[in-house]
Enzyme design. Sequence first.
Site, PDB file in Angstrom:
ATOM      1  N   GLU A   1       0.830  -1.207   0.000  1.00 15.33           N
ATOM      2  CA  GLU A   1       0.000   0.000   0.000  1.00 15.33           C
ATOM      3  C   GLU A   1       0.866   1.260   0.000  1.00 15.33           C
ATOM      4  O   GLU A   1       1.848   1.355   0.731  1.00 15.33           O
ATOM      5  CB  GLU A   1      -0.898  -0.006   1.234  1.00 15.33           C
ATOM      6  CG  GLU A   1      -1.873   1.166   1.290  1.00 15.33           C
ATOM      7  CD  GLU A   1      -2.733   1.169   2.544  1.00 15.33           C
ATOM      8  OE1 GLU A   1      -3.755   1.878   2.559  1.00 15.33           O
ATOM      9  OE2 GLU A   1      -2.369   0.472   3.523  1.00 15.33           O
TER      10      GLU A   1
ATOM     11  N   LYS B   1     -10.186   2.454  -2.074  1.00 11.32           N
ATOM     12  CA  LYS B   1     -10.341   1.877  -0.737  1.00 11.32           C
ATOM     13  C   LYS B   1     -11.666   2.311  -0.106  1.00 11.32           C
ATOM     14  O   LYS B   1     -11.959   3.510  -0.024  1.00 11.32           O
ATOM     15  CB  LYS B   1      -9.158   2.321   0.128  1.00 11.32           C
ATOM     16  CG  LYS B   1      -9.093   1.699   1.511  1.00 11.32           C
ATOM     17  CD  LYS B   1      -7.779   2.111   2.171  1.00 11.32           C
ATOM     18  CE  LYS B   1      -7.597   1.501   3.549  1.00 11.32           C
ATOM     19  NZ  LYS B   1      -6.279   1.861   4.122  1.00 11.32           N
TER      20      LYS B   1
ATOM     21  N   CYS C   1      -5.765  -2.818   2.447  1.00 14.74           N
ATOM     22  CA  CYS C   1      -5.459  -2.745   3.875  1.00 14.74           C
ATOM     23  C   CYS C   1      -6.673  -2.864   4.795  1.00 14.74           C
ATOM     24  O   CYS C   1      -7.159  -3.955   5.020  1.00 14.74           O
ATOM     25  CB  CYS C   1      -4.643  -1.490   4.174  1.00 14.74           C
ATOM     26  SG  CYS C   1      -3.720  -1.595   5.745  1.00 14.74           S
TER      27      CYS C   1
END
Length: 286
Positions: free
Chosen positions: A40, A113, A150
Site C-alpha cells: 500500500e 479503498k 489494507c
Amino acid sequence: MKIGIIQQHNTADRDANQKRLAEKISKVAREGAELVVLQELHNGLYFCQTEDVSVFDQAEPIPGPSTAFYGQLAKELGVVIVTSLFERRTTGLYHNTAVVLEKDGTIAGKYRKMHIPDDPGYYEKFYFTPGDLGFKPIDTSVGRLGVLVCWDQWYPEAARLMALAGAELLIYPTAIGYDPNDTPDEQQRQRMAWQTVQRGHAVANGLPVVTVNRVGEEDGVPFWGTSFVAGPQGELLFEASETEETETVIDVDMKRSEQVRRWWPFLRDRRIEAYDEITKRFIDKR
C-alpha cells in the site's frame, strides 16, 4: 499462476523507492512472475501518522506519472502489476486507490479503498474519501482480480462481495504495523489476528489470498511485514519475514479453488433470504 510479491522498507526519497521497486519488479519477472503485487502507498513513506495539508501535494491523477511509470514496466516485462497510489481526483477530493496495469501497459482497472481507518498513527480519514467504485473485480489477462486495500481486510463483507462478483483471487496491498506502546504479547496478538482474518476470507470464499505489507520503521512505527499468500483452504503457501525486505515468486494453483468449492459449497448453502439485516449498522433488540 506465478505471483511476485515485493515487501519493501521505504524512505522519504520517493524517486529512490520507485527505482528500487522497478529493480525488484524486474527481478521477479525474470523469475517467472506473471502478476506482481506491491504494498500500500508504495511510492513513499506512510504519511497518515500525522495530519498535514502539505502532504496533499503528493497526490496525483490517474492516469498520471505513476501509472505511466509502472505501465511502462508492465509492458517491457510482460507482467500484470497491482499498484497502490494516492489519487487526486480534484482539488480537495483524494482517494487511496489501487490501480492494476495490464501486460501491455494499459490500465486494466482501479479500486478505491472503501473502509477508511482513523486511529492513532493511521489518520486516513483526514486524507482519503471513502471509495465509490464498489467491490468489483478487475479483469486481466491473468484472471479476475478482487483487489481490496489494507483496512478492507478486516471486513468479511468486502471479500464475500468480491467473490460473489467472480473474483478468482483476493489481493490486499497493506501498510500495517505495531503500536510501539503495546506490549510484545499484544503486538503479536494483533499481527496474528490480521493474518487469521484474511486466511478466514480464503476459507469462507474458497479463494487464494495475497497480502503484501511494508516493513521497517517509519517515524517510530515498526511495520510488521509478514506478507503472505494463502490457498483456498487458508493454507499458508508463503510467509515473509517480520523485519526484512522480500521479493519472491509464489506458484499458486488457481485450479484448486474449483475443487475446494466442490468439497465445501458455502456459496450454495448461503441463506440469502435471511440476511436483510446485515445492511444495518446495529440490530437493537432491546
